[in-house]
Design a protein around this motif. Structure first.
Motif, PDB file in Angstrom:
ATOM      1  N   LEU A   1      82.608  28.462 -19.577  1.00 50.29           N
ATOM      2  CA  LEU A   1      81.615  29.291 -20.218  1.00 50.29           C
ATOM      3  C   LEU A   1      81.103  30.043 -19.227  1.00 50.29           C
ATOM      4  CD1 LEU A   1      80.007  29.302 -22.990  1.00 50.29           C
ATOM      5  CD2 LEU A   1      78.802  27.425 -22.652  1.00 50.29           C
TER       6      LEU A   1
ATOM      7  N   PHE B   1      79.883  32.743 -23.704  1.00 46.43           N
ATOM      8  CA  PHE B   1      78.813  32.507 -24.130  1.00 46.43           C
ATOM      9  C   PHE B   1      77.871  33.698 -25.307  1.00 46.43           C
ATOM     10  CE2 PHE B   1      73.814  32.589 -25.097  1.00 46.43           C
ATOM     11  CZ  PHE B   1      73.918  31.762 -26.001  1.00 46.43           C
TER      12      PHE B   1
ATOM     13  N   SER C   1      77.760  33.288 -29.759  1.00 47.81           N
ATOM     14  CA  SER C   1      76.520  32.926 -30.174  1.00 47.81           C
ATOM     15  C   SER C   1      76.395  34.074 -31.377  1.00 47.81           C
ATOM     16  CB  SER C   1      75.757  33.329 -28.659  1.00 47.81           C
ATOM     17  OG  SER C   1      76.395  34.911 -28.696  1.00 47.81           O
TER      18      SER C   1
END
Length: 317
Positions: free
Chosen positions: A244, A249, A253
């Motif tokens: 990650l 990320f 998102s």
């Protein structure tokens, strides 16, 4: 193991409140699996009992008054010009005032006792879990173990938990009913919540705050397992071979509904702090997705960018 008294109270409350709690499947608030949830359960039962006390004089008067003042009762006093009774006034006002005072004292006591920022007393050390609310999914980072998961939370039984909670999008609400205490997740803000599971089993976590069209998808399973099973799960996740990173990320998102459960074998250092401060700027910041319209936040204090947890006005149970 819960005591027989606690089990009896749960059954009575579930039966007595069935008509009022029909929308709450399986009455999970009365089936707590942790000390915070159990304390809140008893607070609800006591508050419900106090409020139902007002029904006692009302129901009694509903029966007694028609019977006593019926036309065939010649012993009933006839007062066509009556307009005041001190006894009735005292009953009408003092009884509700007593109930309100008791409820106020209960609320005051429980508010401080169940402060979400207050660590739970336990022999075990706290397990830190960082929670990020996304559109429309939940990210859980285990900083000490160096792993993360999406839409699945695994916790060890009997270990106190500290959740650091924020949002990458609009304000949401993090809530695991059987463990107790919902608390808001907000962009550029750290909320803290302490919970603990006292038995193994499966639970459900959810978002309790409307957050757009994918709101109904923001729920996740919570698995309370033994310490050995938790260690095995961590080892399994570390073998997932997917990191990650900040770039990963950013992709995660993006708004999605029904995102599958995903695990990450490693997490970039400082990712949670990156989420907290990513909107910082000269004039504050704007949300990235803004599905509910643009929203702006006050700039952080540069000397304390994460905020003072002790002065958090938004933490609540």
């Amino acid at each position: 193991m819960k005591s027989k008294m606690s089990s009896l109270a749960v059954r009575l409350a579930s039966l007595g409140g069935a008509g009022f709690l029909g929308g709450c499947s399986d009455a999970v608030l009365f089936n707590s699996k942790g000390p915070v949830g159990e304390a809140e359960m008893w607070a609800l039962i006591i508050a419900f009992g106090l409020m139902t006390l007002i029904l006692v004089p009302v129901l009694l008067m509903t029966i007694v008054i028609p019977l006593y003042y019926r036309a065939t009762n010649k012993k009933a006093e006839y007062l066509p010009k009556w307009d005041f009774s001190l006894k009735i006034e005292l009953v009408t006002w003092l009884f509700p005032v007593f109930i309100v005072i008791c409820l106020a004292m209960l609320t005051f006591y429980k508010t401080f006792k169940l402060d979400p920022f207050k660590p739970l007393a336990a022999a075990e050390e706290h397990l830190n879990i960082q929670v990020v609310s996304l559109d429309w999914k939940w990210l859980f980072i285990y900083p000490e173990q160096g792993v993360a998961s999406v839409n699945k939370l695994v916790i060890p039984e009997g270990v106190p938990l500290r959740f650091d909670i924020t949002s990458d999008t609009v304000m949401t609400s993090f809530f695991i009913p059987q463990l107790g205490s919902q608390i808001y997740a907000m962009p550029r803000h750290r909320s803290v919540l302490h919970l603990m599971a006292t038995e193994t089993g499966e639970m459900r976590g959810q978002n309790n705050n409307l957050s757009g069209e994918g709101y109904s998808h923001m729920h996740f399973p919570v698995s309370s397992v033994t310490q050995a099973a938790f260690d095995d799960w961590i080892a399994e996740v570390r073998g997932a071979n997917e990191a990650l990173t900040v770039e990963r990320f950013e992709a995660l998102s993006e708004p999605t509904m029904g995102y599958p459960q995903t695990v990450f074998s490693s997490v970039d250092d400082g990712l949670f702090e990156h989420v907290l401060t990513q909107f910082d700027g000269p004039g504050g910041g704007h949300g990235r997705h803004g599905h509910g319209g643009e929203y702006e936040f006050e700039a952080h204090d540069k000397q304390n960018p994460l905020g003072d947890e002790k002065d958090d006005p938004h933490a609540h149970h």
